[in-house]
Design an enzyme around this catalytic site. Structure first.
Site, PDB file in Angstrom:
ATOM      1  N   ASN A  11     -16.492 -16.555 -24.143  1.00  0.00           N
ATOM      2  CA  ASN A  11     -16.893 -17.059 -22.831  1.00  0.00           C
ATOM      3  C   ASN A  11     -16.175 -16.225 -21.784  1.00  0.00           C
ATOM      4  OD1 ASN A  11     -17.399 -18.464 -20.505  1.00  0.00           O
ATOM      5  ND2 ASN A  11     -16.312 -20.336 -21.110  1.00  0.00           N
ATOM      6  N   TRP A  12     -16.913 -15.316 -21.185  1.00  0.00           N
ATOM      7  CA  TRP A  12     -16.279 -14.391 -20.234  1.00  0.00           C
ATOM      8  C   TRP A  12     -15.972 -15.055 -18.889  1.00  0.00           C
ATOM      9  CZ3 TRP A  12     -19.492  -9.173 -20.718  1.00  0.00           C
ATOM     10  CH2 TRP A  12     -19.420  -8.729 -22.044  1.00  0.00           C
ATOM     11  N   LYS A  13     -16.523 -16.247 -18.688  1.00  0.00           N
ATOM     12  CA  LYS A  13     -16.340 -16.962 -17.411  1.00  0.00           C
ATOM     13  C   LYS A  13     -16.757 -16.041 -16.253  1.00  0.00           C
ATOM     14  CE  LYS A  13     -12.986 -19.898 -19.659  1.00  0.00           C
ATOM     15  NZ  LYS A  13     -11.786 -20.739 -19.590  1.00  0.00           N
ATOM     16  N   HIS A  97     -18.943 -27.283 -20.109  1.00  0.00           N
ATOM     17  CA  HIS A  97     -17.577 -26.751 -20.138  1.00  0.00           C
ATOM     18  C   HIS A  97     -16.702 -27.563 -19.185  1.00  0.00           C
ATOM     19  CE1 HIS A  97     -14.178 -24.058 -19.675  1.00  0.00           C
ATOM     20  NE2 HIS A  97     -14.557 -23.507 -20.815  1.00  0.00           N
ATOM     21  N   GLU A  99     -14.584 -26.733 -17.104  1.00  0.00           N
ATOM     22  CA  GLU A  99     -14.536 -26.209 -15.728  1.00  0.00           C
ATOM     23  C   GLU A  99     -15.752 -26.679 -14.935  1.00  0.00           C
ATOM     24  OE1 GLU A  99     -13.893 -22.124 -16.888  1.00  0.00           O
ATOM     25  OE2 GLU A  99     -11.918 -22.714 -17.641  1.00  0.00           O
ATOM     26  N   GLU A 169     -12.543 -28.423 -26.795  1.00  0.00           N
ATOM     27  CA  GLU A 169     -11.642 -27.655 -25.942  1.00  0.00           C
ATOM     28  C   GLU A 169     -10.727 -28.617 -25.182  1.00  0.00           C
ATOM     29  OE1 GLU A 169     -13.483 -23.505 -25.101  1.00  0.00           O
ATOM     30  OE2 GLU A 169     -13.902 -24.832 -23.429  1.00  0.00           O
ATOM     31  N   GLY A 175      -6.650 -21.634 -20.959  1.00  0.00           N
ATOM     32  CA  GLY A 175      -6.055 -20.671 -20.033  1.00  0.00           C
ATOM     33  C   GLY A 175      -4.582 -20.912 -19.753  1.00  0.00           C
ATOM     34  N   SER A 215      -6.844 -21.225 -25.477  1.00  0.00           N
ATOM     35  CA  SER A 215      -5.764 -20.279 -25.786  1.00  0.00           C
ATOM     36  C   SER A 215      -5.777 -19.801 -27.234  1.00  0.00           C
ATOM     37  CB  SER A 215      -4.393 -20.883 -25.434  1.00  0.00           C
ATOM     38  OG  SER A 215      -4.319 -21.163 -24.048  1.00  0.00           O
ATOM     39  N   GLY A 236     -11.851 -17.681 -24.369  1.00  0.00           N
ATOM     40  CA  GLY A 236     -11.872 -17.261 -22.970  1.00  0.00           C
ATOM     41  C   GLY A 236     -11.129 -15.939 -22.809  1.00  0.00           C
ATOM     42  N   GLY A 237      -9.870 -16.023 -22.421  1.00  0.00           N
ATOM     43  CA  GLY A 237      -9.073 -14.826 -22.112  1.00  0.00           C
ATOM     44  C   GLY A 237      -9.152 -13.721 -23.155  1.00  0.00           C
TER      45      GLY A 237
HETATM   46  P1  13P Z   1      -8.953 -19.542 -22.985  1.00  0.00           P
HETATM   47  O1  13P Z   1      -9.218 -18.921 -24.320  1.00  0.00           O
HETATM   48  O2  13P Z   1      -8.741 -18.534 -21.886  1.00  0.00           O
HETATM   49  O3  13P Z   1      -7.885 -20.592 -23.041  1.00  0.00           O
HETATM   50  O4  13P Z   1     -10.318 -20.301 -22.560  1.00  0.00           O
HETATM   51  C1  13P Z   1     -10.907 -21.154 -23.448  1.00  0.00           C
HETATM   52  C2  13P Z   1     -12.217 -21.559 -22.896  1.00  0.00           C
HETATM   53  O5  13P Z   1     -12.309 -22.272 -21.906  1.00  0.00           O
HETATM   54  C3  13P Z   1     -13.421 -21.058 -23.568  1.00  0.00           C
HETATM   55  O6  13P Z   1     -14.564 -21.690 -23.100  1.00  0.00           O
END
Ligand code: 13P
Length: 256
Positions: A11-13, A97, A99, A169, A175, A215, A236-237
């Site tokens: 997930n590149w956000k 998600h 967010e 999640e 993050g 994470s 994510g990251g």
């Molecule tokens: P991180 O891997 O940056 O913690 O993000 C997880 C995430 O929200 C994937 O959708």
């Protein structure tokens, strides 16, 4: 012997221009584009969907979006629909998600409409569920996850359910560098599998993949991916850089 092939989704956000995205995917295709042990999905921002989709053509990598509206078309300024994503050859879509829930006010009923629309359009929803830190500390993790899961899957038929992917999640792990322990994650994954069994029966529940997100990194992935009910990761990251994402796919291939 599990029926479930591991899945690693990035997930590149809100990161990467189309050219940045193509550069990353070109590296991914070279490194993991032919392996067949693990399913791999990349979810770029909408502006990069088309060019990234072209860059992964002919590889095993699949294309996902990070959100969509449930209507097919109409006066919904700023939104995109399932048929529009399909027209760009997306096969997956992240829905609900945390967010989107926390920052854009999405609730379970709204997310449920998207899940139904995705399935109707042959897009695989990656339905995200998870508790906040306050909810975990209050002891309501399982209750929160149950509400989000049942409401999110309301109206999904038994025959459609194997097309759904769940992502657990924990919000406090996203993050933050604070990963759930493998025991904490496995407990919730097993609970989700139990809920899926109640909803759809044992045979279907055994087919649904439940990803962990929050994470996840190459260093902690082997332990998490070694758990019985953890079928992959929503990253994510660590999905923003080829080396770490490739290492996660390798960790998934090696996980038993
Ligand atoms: P991180 O891997 O940056 O913690 O993000 C997880 C995430 O929200 C994937 O959708």
């Amino acid at each position: 012997m599990t029926l479930r092939k591991k899945l690693i989704a990035g997930n590149w956000k809100m990161n990467k221009t189309p050219s940045d995205g193509v550069a990353l995917v070109t590296e991914l295709v070279a490194a993991i584009g032919k392996q067949t042990e693990v399913d791999v999905v990349v979810c770029p921002p909408l502006t990069a969907l088309e060019s990234v989709g072209r860059a992964l053509e002919g590889s095993i990598l699949k294309l996902g979006a990070q959100n969509m509206h449930f209507e097919a078309s109409g006066a919904f300024t700023g939104e995109v629909s399932a048929p529009m994503l399909r027209a760009l050859f997306a096969t997956h879509v992240i829905l609900g998600h945390s967010e989107r829930r926390a920052l854009f006010g999405e609730n379970d009923a709204f997310i449920n409409q998207k899940v139904i629309a995705a399935l109707k359009n042959q897009l695989r929803p990656i339905l995200c569920v998870g508790e906040t830190l306050a909810e975990r500390e209050a002891g309501s993790t399982l209750k929160v996850v149950q509400t989000q899961l049942e409401a999110g899957l309301d109206g999904v038929g038994k025959e459609q359910a194997p097309g759904v992917i769940i992502a657990y999640e924990p919000v406090w792990a996203i993050g933050t560098g604070k990963v759930a322990t493998s025991d904490q994650a496995q407990e919730v994954h097993a609970f989700i599998r139990g809920l899926l069994t109640k909803l759809f029966g044992e045979a279907v529940a055994q087919k649904v993949r439940i990803l962990y997100g929050g994470s996840m990194k190459p260093a902690n992935a082997p332990e998490l991916l070694g758990q019985k009910d953890i079928d992959g990761g929503l990253i994510g990251g660590a999905s923003l850089e080829a080396r770490s994402f490739v290492d996660l796919v390798k960790a998934a291939a090696e996980a038993k």
